[in-house]
Design an enzyme around this catalytic site. Structure first.
Site, PDB file in Angstrom:
ATOM      1  N   HIS A 193       0.838  -1.206   0.000  1.00 36.28           N
ATOM      2  CA  HIS A 193       0.000   0.000   0.000  1.00 36.28           C
ATOM      3  C   HIS A 193       0.871   1.254   0.000  1.00 36.28           C
ATOM      4  CE1 HIS A 193      -2.663  -2.849   2.534  1.00 36.28           C
ATOM      5  NE2 HIS A 193      -3.133  -2.858   1.287  1.00 36.28           N
ATOM      6  N   HIS A 195       1.352   4.771   1.896  1.00 38.53           N
ATOM      7  CA  HIS A 195       1.005   5.409   3.163  1.00 38.53           C
ATOM      8  C   HIS A 195       1.270   6.911   3.087  1.00 38.53           C
ATOM      9  CE1 HIS A 195       0.381   1.830   5.953  1.00 38.53           C
ATOM     10  NE2 HIS A 195       0.574   1.305   4.751  1.00 38.53           N
ATOM     11  N   HIS A 210      -2.864   4.748   5.676  1.00 41.60           N
ATOM     12  CA  HIS A 210      -2.963   4.727   4.216  1.00 41.60           C
ATOM     13  C   HIS A 210      -3.170   6.149   3.697  1.00 41.60           C
ATOM     14  CE1 HIS A 210      -4.131   0.280   3.314  1.00 41.60           C
ATOM     15  NE2 HIS A 210      -3.150   0.375   4.204  1.00 41.60           N
ATOM     16  N   HIS A 218     -11.237   1.716   2.598  1.00 43.47           N
ATOM     17  CA  HIS A 218     -10.375   0.724   1.976  1.00 43.47           C
ATOM     18  C   HIS A 218     -11.269  -0.370   1.372  1.00 43.47           C
ATOM     19  CE1 HIS A 218      -6.827  -1.855   1.558  1.00 43.47           C
ATOM     20  NE2 HIS A 218      -7.572  -2.851   2.022  1.00 43.47           N
ATOM     21  N   HIS A 221      -8.639   3.469  -1.640  1.00 43.96           N
ATOM     22  CA  HIS A 221      -7.551   4.454  -1.596  1.00 43.96           C
ATOM     23  C   HIS A 221      -6.722   4.374  -2.877  1.00 43.96           C
ATOM     24  CE1 HIS A 221      -7.790   3.306   2.947  1.00 43.96           C
ATOM     25  NE2 HIS A 221      -8.773   4.141   2.607  1.00 43.96           N
ATOM     26  N   ASP A 224      -3.954   1.635  -2.786  1.00 47.17           N
ATOM     27  CA  ASP A 224      -4.287   0.268  -2.383  1.00 47.17           C
ATOM     28  C   ASP A 224      -3.953  -0.666  -3.544  1.00 47.17           C
ATOM     29  OD1 ASP A 224      -5.137   1.068   0.090  1.00 47.17           O
ATOM     30  OD2 ASP A 224      -7.271   1.069  -0.409  1.00 47.17           O
ATOM     31  N   HIS A 260       3.604  -5.222   3.581  1.00 49.40           N
ATOM     32  CA  HIS A 260       3.065  -5.770   4.830  1.00 49.40           C
ATOM     33  C   HIS A 260       3.368  -7.259   4.983  1.00 49.40           C
ATOM     34  CE1 HIS A 260       0.684  -2.225   6.106  1.00 49.40           C
ATOM     35  NE2 HIS A 260       0.663  -1.968   4.804  1.00 49.40           N
ATOM     36  N   ARG A 283       4.267  -3.998   9.274  1.00 50.35           N
ATOM     37  CA  ARG A 283       4.969  -3.337   8.165  1.00 50.35           C
ATOM     38  C   ARG A 283       6.398  -3.870   8.090  1.00 50.35           C
ATOM     39  NH1 ARG A 283       2.706   2.895   9.156  1.00 50.35           N
ATOM     40  NH2 ARG A 283       0.530   2.244   9.512  1.00 50.35           N
TER      41      ARG A 283
END
Length: 319
Positions: A193, A195, A210, A218, A221, A224, A260, A283
């Site tokens: 993603h 951020h 995000h 979500h 976004h 994403d 992630h 993360r």
């Protein structure tokens, strides 16, 4: 409290003679220059005064464009860093007063300032790119490194994410090449993603939530990117038609790409976290998106084509 001395203008140097012909520059920061990382709320955001960031101008840059760039680059970083220096000094000088009067709001206000300066920086970079070659596609690079806050037993993921946008308003393309994932059965997936903050001062944990400029749920976004299959400890993927952009008020330049530990549930998890981040887990690794020239993309595209060719040949032999 002693103020830090900050060089307002890092020198601009050619990387080497072979890259002189392609118009590749490298910005370097001398000892005592802009801070390499942000350790407290009183210091400057790291990516705003980057050390070692690469800016590629492409092989078709004319001499007059180079002169224009040299003049413009003397003013832009100096103006930006000077403004930030004044803010940082003011915050440091009145730190005790600020903490007493503002309390927990201090961090929020500094993050707001971070976001505003990011927008200014993005606009300046986009205008400069347009002045050099208004018809050229925009490119960006993001060099992924493991989060600084990982425990020893966590996997160390690293690699490269490249972006290309053929024109303003066009959908984004991207190459993802990552390695260092644990040896697990092929078919496992990891979420990636964008951020909000390009702040790696506390590893990937300081990149914020995000990036969600439209305040939607979500997985709506712009950053994403969803799930990526891991094979033999690697992610190697080309994707097109991505909703994110390198231009305009919602550009992802200067923001963070985060890898992630888990899979994105795509908003179907049945809880609030699912609608915010897809319950994607820890993360593992991250990077800050920076504009560049076409060189890295061209190299990766050629490597990707050769990889596909080798795979087809291998499949034919197996048959």
């Amino acid at each position: 409290m002693q103020d830090k001395a900050i060089a307002l203008q890092p020198p601009l140097t050619w990387m080497d003679d072979s890259q002189r012909e392609t118009g590749m520059f490298q910005v370097t920061t001398p000892p005592g220059g802009c801070p390499a990382q942000t350790q407290t709320a009183r210091e400057l955001p790291a990516f705003l005064c980057p050390a070692g960031e690469v800016l590629l101008l492409g092989s078709q840059v004319r001499e007059r464009s180079l002169k224009s760039w040299r003049g413009a680059r003397l003013a832009m970083p100096a103006l930006l860093c000077a403004s930030l220096l004044l803010v940082a000094c003011a915050l440091a000088a009145s730190a005790d007063q600020v903490q007493q009067q503002m309390g927990s709001n201090t961090e929020e206000q500094i993050r707001d300032m971070h976001a505003k300066v990011t927008e200014i920086w993005q606009e300046m970079m986009q205008r400069q790119a347009a002045a050099i070659d208004p018809d050229a596609a925009l490119h960006a690079v993001c060099r992924v490194l493991p989060s600084a806050t990982l425990e020893a037993e966590q996997p160390r993921v690293s690699g490269l994410v490249l972006f290309r946008q053929l024109r303003p308003g066009a959908l984004l393309e991207a190459f993802f090449h990552l390695e260092g994932f644990p040896n697990e059965p092929n078919g496992t997936s990891r979420a990636i993603h964008v951020h909000q903050f390009g702040d790696l001062s506390q590893g990937c944990d300081s990149t914020g939530p995000h990036y969600n400029p439209m305040s939607v749920l979500h997985p709506q976004h712009p950053g994403d990117f969803g799930n990526f299959a891991v094979r033999d400890g690697q992610v190697w993927k080309y994707r097109s038609n991505l909703a994110a952009s390198l231009t305009g008020p919602h550009s992802i330049a200067g923001r963070a790409v985060v890898v992630h530990a888990g899979e994105d549930d795509l908003g179907r998890g049945g809880n609030q976290a699912s609608l915010e981040n897809g319950n994607a887990g820890r993360r593992l690794a991250c990077c800050v998106v920076g504009l560049c020239g076409p060189g890295p993309w061209a190299h990766q595209a050629q490597e990707n084509a050769e990889r596909k060719k080798r795979r087809r040949e291998s499949e034919c032999k197996a048959v």
